[in-house]
Write a protein that holds these residues in place. Structure first.
Motif, PDB file in Angstrom:
ATOM      1  N   GLN A   1      31.457  27.097  32.395  1.00 44.35           N
ATOM      2  CA  GLN A   1      32.888  27.434  32.336  1.00 44.35           C
ATOM      3  C   GLN A   1      33.128  28.870  32.805  1.00 44.35           C
ATOM      4  O   GLN A   1      34.102  29.143  33.506  1.00 44.35           O
ATOM      5  CB  GLN A   1      33.418  27.249  30.919  1.00 44.35           C
ATOM      6  N   LEU A   2      32.243  29.785  32.409  1.00 49.23           N
ATOM      7  CA  LEU A   2      32.393  31.185  32.817  1.00 49.23           C
ATOM      8  C   LEU A   2      32.169  31.346  34.322  1.00 49.23           C
ATOM      9  O   LEU A   2      32.868  32.137  34.972  1.00 49.23           O
ATOM     10  CB  LEU A   2      31.451  32.088  32.025  1.00 49.23           C
ATOM     11  N   HIS A   3      31.221  30.605  34.887  1.00 47.71           N
ATOM     12  CA  HIS A   3      31.030  30.627  36.350  1.00 47.71           C
ATOM     13  C   HIS A   3      32.304  30.154  37.051  1.00 47.71           C
ATOM     14  O   HIS A   3      32.753  30.772  38.019  1.00 47.71           O
ATOM     15  CB  HIS A   3      29.852  29.733  36.760  1.00 47.71           C
ATOM     16  N   ASP A   4      32.887  29.056  36.551  1.00 47.99           N
ATOM     17  CA  ASP A   4      34.118  28.531  37.139  1.00 47.99           C
ATOM     18  C   ASP A   4      35.260  29.540  37.014  1.00 47.99           C
ATOM     19  O   ASP A   4      36.024  29.748  37.970  1.00 47.99           O
ATOM     20  CB  ASP A   4      34.515  27.207  36.484  1.00 47.99           C
ATOM     21  N   LEU A   5      35.376  30.155  35.844  1.00 41.90           N
ATOM     22  CA  LEU A   5      36.421  31.164  35.643  1.00 41.90           C
ATOM     23  C   LEU A   5      36.209  32.359  36.575  1.00 41.90           C
ATOM     24  O   LEU A   5      37.172  32.903  37.128  1.00 41.90           O
ATOM     25  CB  LEU A   5      36.446  31.632  34.186  1.00 41.90           C
ATOM     26  N   ALA A   6      34.949  32.766  36.762  1.00 43.03           N
ATOM     27  CA  ALA A   6      34.660  33.883  37.669  1.00 43.03           C
ATOM     28  C   ALA A   6      35.126  33.549  39.085  1.00 43.03           C
ATOM     29  O   ALA A   6      35.714  34.396  39.777  1.00 43.03           O
ATOM     30  CB  ALA A   6      33.172  34.217  37.652  1.00 43.03           C
ATOM     31  N   ASP A   7      34.876  32.313  39.518  1.00 39.78           N
ATOM     32  CA  ASP A   7      35.327  31.894  40.852  1.00 39.78           C
ATOM     33  C   ASP A   7      36.855  31.923  40.944  1.00 39.78           C
ATOM     34  O   ASP A   7      37.418  32.362  41.952  1.00 39.78           O
ATOM     35  CB  ASP A   7      34.805  30.491  41.176  1.00 39.78           C
ATOM     36  N   GLU A   8      37.530  31.452  39.888  1.00 43.66           N
ATOM     37  CA  GLU A   8      38.997  31.458  39.888  1.00 43.66           C
ATOM     38  C   GLU A   8      39.544  32.886  39.912  1.00 43.66           C
ATOM     39  O   GLU A   8      40.496  33.181  40.636  1.00 43.66           O
ATOM     40  CB  GLU A   8      39.537  30.734  38.660  1.00 43.66           C
ATOM     41  N   VAL A   9      38.946  33.770  39.122  1.00 43.43           N
ATOM     42  CA  VAL A   9      39.408  35.161  39.083  1.00 43.43           C
ATOM     43  C   VAL A   9      39.147  35.836  40.431  1.00 43.43           C
ATOM     44  O   VAL A   9      39.969  36.631  40.898  1.00 43.43           O
ATOM     45  CB  VAL A   9      38.761  35.925  37.904  1.00 43.43           C
ATOM     46  N   ALA A  10      38.040  35.490  41.076  1.00 39.02           N
ATOM     47  CA  ALA A  10      37.783  36.016  42.423  1.00 39.02           C
ATOM     48  C   ALA A  10      38.856  35.513  43.397  1.00 39.02           C
ATOM     49  O   ALA A  10      39.336  36.272  44.253  1.00 39.02           O
ATOM     50  CB  ALA A  10      36.391  35.619  42.896  1.00 39.02           C
ATOM     51  N   ASP A  11      39.256  34.247  43.269  1.00 35.45           N
ATOM     52  CA  ASP A  11      40.343  33.706  44.101  1.00 35.45           C
ATOM     53  C   ASP A  11      41.656  34.431  43.805  1.00 35.45           C
ATOM     54  O   ASP A  11      42.428  34.737  44.719  1.00 35.45           O
ATOM     55  CB  ASP A  11      40.530  32.207  43.859  1.00 35.45           C
ATOM     56  N   ASP A  12      41.911  34.704  42.524  1.00 35.46           N
ATOM     57  CA  ASP A  12      43.126  35.432  42.141  1.00 35.46           C
ATOM     58  C   ASP A  12      43.116  36.842  42.729  1.00 35.46           C
ATOM     59  O   ASP A  12      44.147  37.343  43.183  1.00 35.46           O
ATOM     60  CB  ASP A  12      43.265  35.502  40.618  1.00 35.46           C
ATOM     61  N   ARG A  13      41.942  37.465  42.708  1.00 37.82           N
ATOM     62  CA  ARG A  13      41.809  38.811  43.289  1.00 37.82           C
ATOM     63  C   ARG A  13      42.127  38.744  44.781  1.00 37.82           C
ATOM     64  O   ARG A  13      42.856  39.601  45.299  1.00 37.82           O
ATOM     65  CB  ARG A  13      40.400  39.341  43.046  1.00 37.82           C
ATOM     66  N   ALA A  14      41.622  37.723  45.476  1.00 33.20           N
ATOM     67  CA  ALA A  14      41.924  37.557  46.905  1.00 33.20           C
ATOM     68  C   ALA A  14      43.424  37.339  47.116  1.00 33.20           C
ATOM     69  O   ALA A  14      44.005  37.860  48.076  1.00 33.20           O
ATOM     70  CB  ALA A  14      41.110  36.404  47.486  1.00 33.20           C
ATOM     71  N   SER A  15      44.053  36.585  46.216  1.00 37.09           N
ATOM     72  CA  SER A  15      45.510  36.385  46.309  1.00 37.09           C
ATOM     73  C   SER A  15      46.239  37.709  46.147  1.00 37.09           C
ATOM     74  O   SER A  15      47.216  37.980  46.862  1.00 37.09           O
ATOM     75  CB  SER A  15      45.987  35.398  45.239  1.00 37.09           C
ATOM     76  N   LEU A  16      45.775  38.536  45.228  1.00 32.10           N
ATOM     77  CA  LEU A  16      46.410  39.832  45.022  1.00 32.10           C
ATOM     78  C   LEU A  16      46.263  40.703  46.267  1.00 32.10           C
ATOM     79  O   LEU A  16      47.224  41.365  46.682  1.00 32.10           O
ATOM     80  CB  LEU A  16      45.826  40.537  43.793  1.00 32.10           C
TER      81      LEU A  16
ATOM     82  N   GLY B   1      36.422  44.421  38.200  1.00 38.73           N
ATOM     83  CA  GLY B   1      35.600  44.518  36.998  1.00 38.73           C
ATOM     84  C   GLY B   1      35.536  43.210  36.241  1.00 38.73           C
ATOM     85  O   GLY B   1      34.485  42.835  35.710  1.00 38.73           O
ATOM     86  N   GLY B   2      36.639  42.482  36.222  1.00 43.21           N
ATOM     87  CA  GLY B   2      36.687  41.204  35.513  1.00 43.21           C
ATOM     88  C   GLY B   2      35.767  40.159  36.114  1.00 43.21           C
ATOM     89  O   GLY B   2      35.086  39.427  35.391  1.00 43.21           O
ATOM     90  N   VAL B   3      35.731  40.096  37.442  1.00 39.84           N
ATOM     91  CA  VAL B   3      34.835  39.146  38.100  1.00 39.84           C
ATOM     92  C   VAL B   3      33.389  39.476  37.749  1.00 39.84           C
ATOM     93  O   VAL B   3      32.600  38.590  37.421  1.00 39.84           O
ATOM     94  CB  VAL B   3      35.052  39.139  39.634  1.00 39.84           C
ATOM     95  N   GLU B   4      33.055  40.758  37.788  1.00 38.26           N
ATOM     96  CA  GLU B   4      31.676  41.155  37.455  1.00 38.26           C
ATOM     97  C   GLU B   4      31.334  40.804  36.012  1.00 38.26           C
ATOM     98  O   GLU B   4      30.241  40.316  35.726  1.00 38.26           O
ATOM     99  CB  GLU B   4      31.481  42.646  37.716  1.00 38.26           C
ATOM    100  N   LEU B   5      32.256  41.070  35.094  1.00 35.94           N
ATOM    101  CA  LEU B   5      32.007  40.755  33.686  1.00 35.94           C
ATOM    102  C   LEU B   5      31.825  39.252  33.485  1.00 35.94           C
ATOM    103  O   LEU B   5      30.905  38.822  32.788  1.00 35.94           O
ATOM    104  CB  LEU B   5      33.154  41.278  32.813  1.00 35.94           C
ATOM    105  N   LEU B   6      32.683  38.454  34.090  1.00 35.92           N
ATOM    106  CA  LEU B   6      32.561  36.999  33.960  1.00 35.92           C
ATOM    107  C   LEU B   6      31.232  36.497  34.526  1.00 35.92           C
ATOM    108  O   LEU B   6      30.558  35.679  33.913  1.00 35.92           O
ATOM    109  CB  LEU B   6      33.724  36.304  34.674  1.00 35.92           C
ATOM    110  N   ARG B   7      30.847  37.005  35.688  1.00 42.19           N
ATOM    111  CA  ARG B   7      29.582  36.565  36.300  1.00 42.19           C
ATOM    112  C   ARG B   7      28.383  36.993  35.444  1.00 42.19           C
ATOM    113  O   ARG B   7      27.440  36.216  35.264  1.00 42.19           O
ATOM    114  CB  ARG B   7      29.459  37.110  37.720  1.00 42.19           C
TER     115      ARG B   7
END
Length: 185
Positions: free
Chosen positions: A58-73, A38-44
């Motif tokens: 900045q929000l696009h960059d944060l969305a990419d980072e959160v997507a990477d974090d989701r993949a790490s999880l 949900g967070g990735v969708e909200l950021l995007r």
């Protein structure tokens, strides 16, 4: 007359506790995975809504980072033998969409208040993610399947994300509500 308790072999209770803890960890991590979706969708969506504003990049960059974090999880869950529950991921995405149904002063369009509320929600989401990384970091002390250095890096990145979101939130709040009241003398 009390019924006699069934006898248990040594270690049987510990196995039950351990299985219960593993089940609870699976639920916990799946809940965080749903929140990340949900967070990735909200950021995007927020980045797309502010196409022409500096915060959008900045929000696009944060969305990419959160997507990477989701993949790490997801990878950490795999290493722990925990399967992602697709139903929870769908619920996370639906929760993000339901969050759009808020009174923000505009019925059919975005309001400047939307920016403030969404940035607050994003920051809270990253704060929750940081809690998850801290929990896993604590577990890494006794669980060799968890890499403490990796978790330290994820936690550092979450702290940076929180700071960036707070700066964006503060800017949006000032833009929406104007300057703060004059200080009493």
């Amino acid at each position: 007359m009390k019924k006699a308790k069934p006898s248990t072999r040594p270690g049987q209770r510990r196995e039950a506790v351990t299985k219960n803890c593993a089940d609870l960890l699976a639920i916990y991590l799946n809940d965080h995975l749903a929140g990340a979706a949900g967070g990735v969708e909200l950021l995007r969506r927020a980045a797309q809504a502010g196409r022409d504003r500096p915060a959008s990049r900045q929000l696009h960059d944060l969305a990419d980072e959160v997507a990477d974090d989701r993949a790490s999880l997801v990878e950490i869950m795999r290493e722990l033998g925990i399967r992602p529950r697709r139903g929870r991921l769908v619920l996370g995405r639906l929760g993000e969409k339901a969050g759009r149904l808020k009174t923000n002063g505009h019925l059919l369009s975005r309001s400047p208040l939307s920016d403030v509320l969404e940035l607050e929600a994003m920051r809270l989401g990253v704060e929750g993610k940081a809690c998850c990384w801290r929990t896993l970091r604590e577990l890494a002390e006794d669980d060799s399947r968890l890499d403490p250095q990796r978790l330290d890096g994820l936690l550092r990145r979450a702290k940076t994300q929180i700071a960036r979101l707070e700066a964006l939130r503060a800017e949006a709040a000032i833009a929406t509500f104007g300057t703060a009241e004059p200080k009493a003398r």
